[in-house]
Scaffold this motif. Structure first.
Motif, PDB file in Angstrom:
ATOM      1  N   LEU A 135       0.833  -1.195   0.000  1.00  0.00           N
ATOM      2  CA  LEU A 135       0.000   0.000   0.000  1.00  0.00           C
ATOM      3  C   LEU A 135       0.872   1.251   0.000  1.00  0.00           C
ATOM      4  N   GLY A 136       1.942   1.228   0.787  1.00  0.00           N
ATOM      5  CA  GLY A 136       2.844   2.373   0.819  1.00  0.00           C
ATOM      6  C   GLY A 136       3.529   2.596  -0.520  1.00  0.00           C
ATOM      7  N   VAL A 137       3.944   1.491  -1.169  1.00  0.00           N
ATOM      8  CA  VAL A 137       4.612   1.613  -2.474  1.00  0.00           C
ATOM      9  C   VAL A 137       3.666   2.195  -3.512  1.00  0.00           C
ATOM     10  N   LEU A 138       2.448   1.656  -3.575  1.00  0.00           N
ATOM     11  CA  LEU A 138       1.493   2.132  -4.569  1.00  0.00           C
ATOM     12  C   LEU A 138       1.095   3.579  -4.318  1.00  0.00           C
ATOM     13  N   SER A 139       0.939   3.948  -3.067  1.00  0.00           N
ATOM     14  CA  SER A 139       0.564   5.331  -2.754  1.00  0.00           C
ATOM     15  C   SER A 139       1.702   6.286  -3.074  1.00  0.00           C
ATOM     16  N   HIS A 140       2.929   5.862  -2.780  1.00  0.00           N
ATOM     17  CA  HIS A 140       4.076   6.718  -3.093  1.00  0.00           C
ATOM     18  C   HIS A 140       4.221   6.929  -4.599  1.00  0.00           C
ATOM     19  N   MET A 141       3.816   5.936  -5.384  1.00  0.00           N
ATOM     20  CA  MET A 141       3.881   6.067  -6.845  1.00  0.00           C
ATOM     21  C   MET A 141       3.000   7.191  -7.353  1.00  0.00           C
ATOM     22  N   ASN A 142       1.961   7.551  -6.592  1.00  0.00           N
ATOM     23  CA  ASN A 142       0.974   8.513  -7.085  1.00  0.00           C
ATOM     24  C   ASN A 142       1.186   9.919  -6.546  1.00  0.00           C
ATOM     25  N   THR A 143       2.354  10.186  -6.010  1.00  0.00           N
ATOM     26  CA  THR A 143       2.676  11.534  -5.552  1.00  0.00           C
ATOM     27  C   THR A 143       3.275  12.336  -6.700  1.00  0.00           C
ATOM     28  N   GLY A 144       2.806  13.570  -6.863  1.00  0.00           N
ATOM     29  CA  GLY A 144       3.349  14.445  -7.903  1.00  0.00           C
ATOM     30  C   GLY A 144       3.171  13.859  -9.291  1.00  0.00           C
ATOM     31  N   LYS A 145       4.276  13.891 -10.086  1.00  0.00           N
ATOM     32  CA  LYS A 145       4.237  13.356 -11.455  1.00  0.00           C
ATOM     33  C   LYS A 145       4.799  11.942 -11.528  1.00  0.00           C
ATOM     34  N   SER A 146       4.992  11.311 -10.367  1.00  0.00           N
ATOM     35  CA  SER A 146       5.665  10.008 -10.352  1.00  0.00           C
ATOM     36  C   SER A 146       4.905   8.974 -11.177  1.00  0.00           C
ATOM     37  N   PHE A 147       3.583   8.905 -10.985  1.00  0.00           N
ATOM     38  CA  PHE A 147       2.823   7.871 -11.689  1.00  0.00           C
ATOM     39  C   PHE A 147       2.846   8.111 -13.199  1.00  0.00           C
ATOM     40  N   GLU A 148       2.743   9.369 -13.617  1.00  0.00           N
ATOM     41  CA  GLU A 148       2.803   9.690 -15.044  1.00  0.00           C
ATOM     42  C   GLU A 148       4.149   9.286 -15.633  1.00  0.00           C
ATOM     43  N   LEU A 149       5.220   9.541 -14.879  1.00  0.00           N
ATOM     44  CA  LEU A 149       6.551   9.146 -15.340  1.00  0.00           C
ATOM     45  C   LEU A 149       6.669   7.634 -15.459  1.00  0.00           C
ATOM     46  N   ILE A 150       6.153   6.934 -14.445  1.00  0.00           N
ATOM     47  CA  ILE A 150       6.249   5.470 -14.442  1.00  0.00           C
ATOM     48  C   ILE A 150       5.457   4.888 -15.616  1.00  0.00           C
ATOM     49  N   LEU A 151       4.269   5.432 -15.855  1.00  0.00           N
ATOM     50  CA  LEU A 151       3.471   4.937 -16.975  1.00  0.00           C
ATOM     51  C   LEU A 151       4.156   5.214 -18.309  1.00  0.00           C
TER      52      LEU A 151
ATOM     53  N   GLU B  64      -9.879   7.407  10.131  1.00  0.00           N
ATOM     54  CA  GLU B  64      -8.544   7.848   9.728  1.00  0.00           C
ATOM     55  C   GLU B  64      -7.865   6.788   8.869  1.00  0.00           C
ATOM     56  N   GLN B  65      -8.065   5.531   9.213  1.00  0.00           N
ATOM     57  CA  GLN B  65      -7.461   4.460   8.426  1.00  0.00           C
ATOM     58  C   GLN B  65      -8.033   4.428   7.010  1.00  0.00           C
ATOM     59  N   VAL B  66      -9.373   4.596   6.898  1.00  0.00           N
ATOM     60  CA  VAL B  66      -9.993   4.599   5.584  1.00  0.00           C
ATOM     61  C   VAL B  66      -9.472   5.754   4.739  1.00  0.00           C
ATOM     62  N   ASN B  67      -9.226   6.890   5.378  1.00  0.00           N
ATOM     63  CA  ASN B  67      -8.789   8.069   4.629  1.00  0.00           C
ATOM     64  C   ASN B  67      -7.280   8.191   4.550  1.00  0.00           C
ATOM     65  N   GLN B  68      -6.564   7.117   4.850  1.00  0.00           N
ATOM     66  CA  GLN B  68      -5.118   7.129   4.669  1.00  0.00           C
ATOM     67  C   GLN B  68      -4.797   7.296   3.179  1.00  0.00           C
ATOM     68  N   TYR B  69      -3.800   8.110   2.895  1.00  0.00           N
ATOM     69  CA  TYR B  69      -3.395   8.417   1.508  1.00  0.00           C
ATOM     70  C   TYR B  69      -4.548   8.999   0.693  1.00  0.00           C
ATOM     71  N   TYR B  70      -5.469   9.699   1.375  1.00  0.00           N
ATOM     72  CA  TYR B  70      -6.631  10.228   0.654  1.00  0.00           C
ATOM     73  C   TYR B  70      -6.229  11.264  -0.395  1.00  0.00           C
ATOM     74  N   LYS B  71      -5.231  12.075  -0.089  1.00  0.00           N
ATOM     75  CA  LYS B  71      -4.828  13.113  -1.036  1.00  0.00           C
ATOM     76  C   LYS B  71      -4.388  12.508  -2.369  1.00  0.00           C
ATOM     77  N   GLU B  72      -3.564  11.441  -2.302  1.00  0.00           N
ATOM     78  CA  GLU B  72      -3.106  10.793  -3.532  1.00  0.00           C
ATOM     79  C   GLU B  72      -4.272  10.166  -4.296  1.00  0.00           C
ATOM     80  N   ARG B  73      -5.148   9.499  -3.559  1.00  0.00           N
ATOM     81  CA  ARG B  73      -6.272   8.833  -4.216  1.00  0.00           C
ATOM     82  C   ARG B  73      -7.265   9.835  -4.795  1.00  0.00           C
ATOM     83  N   SER B  74      -7.530  10.900  -4.063  1.00  0.00           N
ATOM     84  CA  SER B  74      -8.492  11.888  -4.563  1.00  0.00           C
ATOM     85  C   SER B  74      -7.935  12.627  -5.781  1.00  0.00           C
ATOM     86  N   THR B  75      -6.632  12.820  -5.830  1.00  0.00           N
ATOM     87  CA  THR B  75      -6.034  13.457  -7.009  1.00  0.00           C
ATOM     88  C   THR B  75      -6.240  12.583  -8.242  1.00  0.00           C
ATOM     89  N   LEU B  76      -5.999  11.273  -8.075  1.00  0.00           N
ATOM     90  CA  LEU B  76      -6.258  10.357  -9.187  1.00  0.00           C
ATOM     91  C   LEU B  76      -7.724  10.381  -9.580  1.00  0.00           C
TER      92      LEU B  76
END
Length: 1008
Positions: free
Chosen positions: A448-464, A676-688
């Motif tokens: 979960l931490g790895v996948l969430s970290h992938m979606n910070t900033g432009k990281s996911f776009e770069l990876i894709l 709080e657990q459900v909304n963990q990494y909410y910023k990354e998920r909501s951006t997507l």
């Protein structure tokens, strides 16, 4: 043949000898013996005469005069006489051999088949092979006798006369053409001929020792090779105009732009196949080919710098191009015809050609804020395409010739440059794929931490971007689908509260990531692996997510809803204070039933049963927890809005727009530990989530276009009042003037293709091309349009063959556009498109059904529908009084078999379209009058062999056998023997007979 007629002929010969008849009297009497209209070949007349003429040690000149008279009066054919000469093997009778050589010399300028049928014409081809073999035997026998006897005037005379005849054969294009057909008809005899020729080559020193013409010796030894090269033609001998090289290869540039911008996840091998085909069709050398590819990439980099798509060009240039070149290099090494020499020499030469464009390199470096050539050279070294010495030499030249002195050194260049970012992302992709290979049931929190970290900033776009360029995107999507499938419900032991929360978040984030991949790279990018066919995401994305303006049926998902689950969701949606359940939840059921719950709320809102403020609170509550729910709901709403009346769309569209705004409620503060657990990494998920829904909204209701750089048009909407043809006119004139596609033009043309459809797209582009009159402008337009057809090459090929081309051929108002130089240009465009479409279909079949267009998958059903429309539109009348032979002539020789493979090939829509086009050309060739369209079939045939050369049979197999004979009858002055051979099939006995008859017809017409 021992028949009564043969006995009568032999008796007549003896009587003629006894009474010393003149050749005229012989001619009168022999015609009284032969039945009316029957050739003497039926009774072996030529063989009978020669047997009597060569009984003794010396020839009988009277009998030979009878044979000559029979030839002149067409009582016997040239083929029969040549066969009889070739059978004579009594080399111990030198005077008889000399007389036969003299006879051959006297008749060889007149060898033909004036009134013969197909059997006589193919017999003449076999006879020429036989007599050529006999001539080589004469040369070899005389050489051996001269070596043995030292002095022998008779054998010397045989040598001279045989070499002279072989020289004549070698200089006669017609006789070499007959040899070429005979080679396929009588392969065993021709192989013996080749052995004789090779044996003579080994004795060339001995041959040169005699007083023979040096030119005659050379052409004698070159006969077999000249026969082999005979079908190769050039523009000098054709009606088609020769084309001057263009400063930019428009077709190759357009293909690369379409691959980089519209199809970044396309199959690498399929792209290589396309590039190699264009290289062959454009007749580019390997260094020029490499230079054009890299130059197109650098032009794209400079154009896209600062836009939202700069990473696509960076990934294509620095990750995909080295793979292209490596595969091209491998293909060329396996093909001995390339003769590469040093492995990396062509690439180094191509890079040296590229360095001539110093202003382009400087501009690309400035806009990209890095030394792009240095990055590319480094990647080429990594795949062993360049050595360190070549790298240093090329880099030194670049630094020496650069006009820009302020570019930072490599260790000072910006770390945010696209090249640097994309190259750093490439190893990250490999690392992530290894991480996703781990056991699903373990390390859930770490994953979960790895996948969430992938979606910070432009990281996911770069990876894709990196994954798409390296061909790993399909593997990445497959792993995400399996991971999502594992987390849709608890399939293991009873889970505690924390494990349930982690499973919910993993399902949520993988679902969002997969949605983004499907939107950016096409649904096929996430559904191409058959292993995932039974997964929830595969079903959802194919049934619910719209693509390229094609919306799905909104009732499909609703039909699978469970009323109890819908009621439960409605209870949770309408009660913001209720904690969102995660334990024992089947998230795929939530995604399926969520749209039905929202529909209930929408209906209540439309009938004013719910106030607007309450609806907004409900939507805020929905998007405050699981971000996949708003995506599923928005996808359904987009499909639903598409079937509503305009006046009913306002509230559903407002719902979608509300999901695109960031959640600003108080729910993220002051939560319970579970919340709080459900909304963990909410910023990354909501951006997507917001990005995905914005793309849906953009496709559904495009904003008015602006002049800002970036994607200004979408693939299925056009929000302007200007007619499509006016938009195309402006875009094409601009692209034609430049000779290459920029980012804005590429997206605009993709939009026009989707909005107007392939038929309109092809027709409009052809109209644009035929407006030009200057040959260079016309050539550039054709090359550019050919490149643009790669947006969807198979659909464009069908539209061109079934709809656009028939209009120009059948409509009198457009036939004037088939005159030169427009006729050659249109013929070239048709041929280029056919070859490209056939190659794309072959490549798709070889690579698991994926064509080079992952963003725009092949649509076989649409192709079949287009063909059905053509079947309904074309005339249904069939000519009466057509014989079986004429019907056979109108049937392509590639389809004259009963094998299942051939039948399957005949039913393929593209193959049928090509066969029908060829049949239409055959009908033109049989016209009783001459018009502007009369030469168009000839132009098509010329372009078929000029473009593809020895691979022309891929298209010529669909040509009716009667097409070339009809053309030769109508316009023999435009045909050559080389062209007839190049466009004729020699694969079947029937096809060889037709080719032989056509060659004889052309020879008779030329000598008339």
């Amino acid at each position: 043949m021992d028949t009564s007629k043969t006995r009568k002929i032999k008796s007549l010969l003896l009587q003629a000898w006894r009474e010393r008849w003149t050749d005229i009297k012989w001619g009168i009497n022999i015609k009284n013996v032969l039945p009316r209209g029957v050739s003497g070949d039926v009774y072996d007349l030529a063989d009978c005469i020669l047997q009597q003429a060569l009984v003794g040690p010396g020839p009988n000149s009277l009998f030979l005069s009878y044979l000559t008279h029979c030839l002149s009066s067409h009582v016997v054919s040239y083929g029969a006489v040549l066969i009889s000469i070739g059978r004579y093997q009594s080399f111990y009778k030198p005077y008889c051999i000399i007389s036969l050589l003299d006879l051959l010399k006297s008749i060889q300028p007149r060898i033909s088949c004036h009134y013969g049928n197909e059997e006589e014409c193919i017999g003449l081809c076999q006879a020429v092979v036989n007599v050529t073999h006999w001539l080589y035997s004469c040369v070899l026998h005389s050489l051996s006798k001269l070596a043995e006897l030292k002095q022998s005037p008779e054998n010397m005379s045989i040598l001279e006369k045989a070499v002279e005849s072989l020289s004549f054969f070698s200089n006669s294009t017609f006789l070499k053409a007959l040899l070429f057909v005979g080679k396929h008809e009588d392969q065993s005899m021709y192989s013996q001929l080749v052995q004789k020729q090779q044996e003579l080559e080994s004795k060339v020193t001995q041959l040169q020792g005699f007083n023979l013409s040096k030119d005659n010796i050379e052409v004698t030894l070159r006969l077999v090779k000249s026969v082999q090269d005979l079908p190769n033609i050039s523009t000098k001998s054709t009606l088609s105009k020769s084309l001057r090289p263009q400063p930019i290869v428009c077709s190759l540039n357009a293909l690369i732009a379409i691959d980089a911008v519209l199809s970044p996840a396309s199959d690498i091998q399929a792209c290589v196949d396309q590039l190699l085909l264009v290289q062959k069709l454009e007749n580019l050398s390997l260094p020029e080919f490499y230079c054009e590819i890299i130059r197109a990439c650098f032009m794209g980099l400079a154009d896209a710098a600062g836009s939202s798509e700069d990473l696509k060009w960076a990934a294509f240039t620095f990750l995909k191009v080295p793979q292209f070149i490596a595969k091209v290099h491998k293909a060329c090494k396996e093909d001995p015809s390339w003769n590469l020499g040093e492995d990396s020499a062509p690439l180094e030469q191509g890079l040296e050609l590229l360095m001539q464009y110093t202003p382009l390199l400087d501009l690309t470096d400035t806009r990209s804020n890095c030394d792009c050539l240095q990055f590319l050279l480094h990647e080429l070294c990594k795949v062993k395409l360049l050595s360190d010495a070549q790298y240093d030499r090329l880099l030194a030249r670049r630094q020496r010739e650069s006009l820009r002195q302020t570019l930072p050194r490599s260790d000072q260049q910006s770390s945010q440059a696209g090249a640097s970012l994309i190259l750093r992302a490439e190893p990250t992709v490999t690392s992530i794929l290894k991480t996703l290979d781990s056991d699903y049931s373990k390390n859930q929190d770490a994953l979960l931490g790895v996948l969430s970290h992938m979606n910070t900033g432009k990281s996911f776009e770069l990876i894709l971007s990196a994954a798409a360029a390296t061909g790993k995107l399909h593997s990445f999507a497959t792993k995400l689908i399996k991971f999502n499938e594992y987390n849709k419900e608890n399939s293991g032991p009873p889970e505690d509260f924390k494990a349930a929360q982690t499973r919910a978040l993993l399902f949520d984030i993988t679902f969002l990531m997969l949605c983004l991949i499907a939107q950016q790279y096409g649904i096929e990018a996430v559904t191409s692996n058959p292993e995932t066919k039974n997964s929830f995401f595969y079903t959802w994305v194919t049934e619910c997510l719209a693509e390229s303006g094609k919306y799905k049926n909104p009732d499909t998902v609703l039909s699978r809803c469970d009323s109890s689950v819908v009621d439960n969701l409605l209870s949770q949606f309408t009660n913001p204070d209720q904690e969102f359940r995660t334990t024992l939840v089947k998230w795929h059921e939530v995604c399926i039933n969520g749209p039905m719950a929202i529909k209930e709320i929408l209906v209540a809102w439309q009938y004013d049963a719910l106030p607007t403020a309450t609806v907004k609170n409900i939507l805020d509550h929905v998007k405050s927890k699981m971000c996949c729910l708003p995506v599923c709901i928005s996808a359904w709403l987009c499909n639903y809005v598409n079937i509503l009346h305009h006046d009913e769309r306002l509230k559903p569209v407002n719902m979608i727009q509300h999901f695109t705004t960031p959640y600003s409620g108080d729910g993220l503060g002051g939560m319970s530990s579970g919340q709080e657990q459900v909304n963990q990494y909410y910023k990354e998920r909501s951006t997507l989530m917001i990005n995905i829904i914005k793309k849906m909204m953009y496709d559904l209701h495009p904003p008015s276009q602006t002049k800002s750089k970036g994607v200004h048009a979408i693939s299925q909407g056009l929000t302007v009042r200007t007619p499509l043809w006016e938009i195309m006119d402006g875009i094409f004139i601009t692209a034609h003037g430049r000779g290459w596609l920029d980012l804005k033009t590429t997206h605009s043309l993709d939009t026009l293709m989707c909005v107007g459809g392939p038929q309109w797209f092809c027709d409009t582009l052809v109209r644009q091309a035929l407006k030009f009159d200057h040959l260079d402008d016309l050539h550039r337009a054709v090359e550019l349009i050919f490149g643009l057809f790669y947006i969807d090459i198979e659909q464009c090929a069908l539209a061109l063959l079934l709809h656009v081309l028939p209009i120009y051929i059948r409509s009198e108002s457009r036939q004037h556009l088939l005159a030169e130089p427009h006729g050659s240009a249109l013929a070239r465009l048709v041929v280029l498109t056919i070859y490209a479409a056939l190659q794309a279909r072959q490549s798709a079949n070889q690579h698991g059904g994926r064509s080079g267009r992952t963003k725009r998958p092949r649509r076989d059903m649409e192709m079949e529908e287009m063909y059905e429309i053509f079947d309904r539109e074309r005339p249904s009348k069939i000519r009466r009084g057509v014989s079986d032979m004429e019907l056979l002539d109108e049937t392509p020789f590639g389809l004259q078999s009963n094998y299942e493979e051939t039948r399957a090939m005949a039913w393929d829509p593209l193959n049928r379209a090509i066969a029908d086009t060829m049949r239409m050309l055959s009908h033109i060739a049989s016209d009783n009058f001459v018009s502007q369209r009369s030469t168009f079939p000839l132009l098509i045939l010329e372009q078929l062999v000029l473009c593809a050369k020895e691979q022309a049979n891929a298209v010529l197999q669909f040509m009716p056998l009667g097409l070339v004979p009809h053309m030769v009858k109508m316009m023999p002055e435009f045909f050559t023997f080389e062209l007839v051979l190049a466009v004729s099939s020699l694969q079947t006995a029937r096809a060889r007979k037709v080719a032989a008859r056509t060659l004889c017809q052309l020879d008779v017409a030329r000598n008339a």
